[in-house]
Design a protein around this motif. Sequence first.
Motif, PDB file in Angstrom:
ATOM      1  N   ILE A 145      51.864  52.295 108.400  1.00  0.00           N
ATOM      2  CA  ILE A 145      50.946  51.560 107.516  1.00  0.00           C
ATOM      3  C   ILE A 145      51.457  51.608 106.075  1.00  0.00           C
ATOM      4  CG2 ILE A 145      48.607  51.560 106.545  1.00  0.00           C
ATOM      5  CD1 ILE A 145      47.582  52.633 109.174  1.00  0.00           C
ATOM      6  N   ALA A 146      52.204  52.657 105.739  1.00  0.00           N
ATOM      7  CA  ALA A 146      52.738  52.786 104.381  1.00  0.00           C
ATOM      8  C   ALA A 146      53.567  51.576 103.989  1.00  0.00           C
ATOM      9  CB  ALA A 146      53.583  54.058 104.279  1.00  0.00           C
ATOM     10  N   TYR A 147      54.324  51.028 104.926  1.00  0.00           N
ATOM     11  CA  TYR A 147      55.174  49.882 104.615  1.00  0.00           C
ATOM     12  C   TYR A 147      54.328  48.645 104.277  1.00  0.00           C
ATOM     13  CZ  TYR A 147      58.530  52.948 106.919  1.00  0.00           C
ATOM     14  OH  TYR A 147      59.305  54.030 107.281  1.00  0.00           O
ATOM     15  N   LEU A 148      53.198  48.475 104.968  1.00  0.00           N
ATOM     16  CA  LEU A 148      52.302  47.362 104.668  1.00  0.00           C
ATOM     17  C   LEU A 148      51.692  47.508 103.277  1.00  0.00           C
ATOM     18  CD1 LEU A 148      50.422  47.019 108.093  1.00  0.00           C
ATOM     19  CD2 LEU A 148      52.274  45.588 107.208  1.00  0.00           C
ATOM     20  N   ILE A 149      51.390  48.746 102.884  1.00  0.00           N
ATOM     21  CA  ILE A 149      50.833  48.990 101.550  1.00  0.00           C
ATOM     22  C   ILE A 149      51.832  48.592 100.470  1.00  0.00           C
ATOM     23  CG2 ILE A 149      50.048  50.792  99.952  1.00  0.00           C
ATOM     24  CD1 ILE A 149      48.883  52.241 102.377  1.00  0.00           C
TER      25      ILE A 149
END
Length: 343
Positions: A104-108
């Motif tokens: 999810i960090a990459y989407l943030i």
Amino acid sequence: MFTTRRSDHVLEIAYSCVRWFFVPASTILFLTSYHQTTLDLIIFFTLFVFAVIYMGITEFALHRSPIDSAFYRCMTRIGVVMDYVAFIMIVSLTGGTQSPLYPIAYLILLHASLYWSFIGAMVATNMVILGYVGIVLLVDGGFSVEDMPRHLFNFAFLIMIGVIGGIIVARERKHFVEKGIFENLSKKDYLTGLYNHRSFQEQIKEIIAKKHPFSLVMGDIDYFKQINDQYGHQIGDAVLRAIGNLLDSIIPTAQGSAFRYGGEEFAIIFYTEDKHLANDLLHQFRDKLRALEFSSGEDKFHITMSFGATVRSKEQMTTELVASTDALLYEAKEQGRDRLVWG
């Protein structure tokens, strides 16, 4: 600029859909594999309720609020911060830095770059790395020698995603802005700022194809040739600009569009069959136009316009409709000018 906002809006809807996917997915993951104590259950469901409320408000902003409203801008931009906080909490509750939800960090990072371009991506990258370090220290039990390669690779991937994502988004945003500028130049008249003849033809064909009711008005400046002959084309251009500005200010975008049809002739499409509404707006325009004073040296003069208007019947196509409205315009001129004739 409008094209960019529409593109951002589509991406926000996509992010909203992703959130609605991750909420039940993380709930199932937590309850089946990571739930251990009553405290972590309370923390998780507090986060769950907060997330659902926030996403519900965001859905309202996305689908019920204008994209240029302050409420819309606030709810979409705060989403980056809310996603970051939720990411830290949910990863901490589902295995720390080894959580299956860590990507999810990459989407943030991509979400941050959407609004703040490269700088936003870099700030978000640093915040995610800081949060990652905090999770390692507080949840994983600290940095161990055997886990250092994994941590270093995670840091490297975060930085690469942040840099590459920021560059891509910045480039695409520039492309959208340039595309919007070129589209605007191709559809608008450079002198008056109104939509041009090409835009008129495109819009009227689209409205007819969609079978929406509308009224067409054709207007012409009275004695415009005399103005050009007596005062020169620069004064004539000033008259055209003033009319363009006045039409743009009088006609609400939700109720109609004004066009420079050609030369001293203008066209207005009202998105209604209500003659009273069109009449009211046209009378406001004509009153304000008569009040305008133009000057050339010591000479001062006023101008008027004649109008022909008709409500489109269902069987009329573009050529026939324009021809019949133009005939009403010339009828207004034959009756003495400075008047509106409805068909």
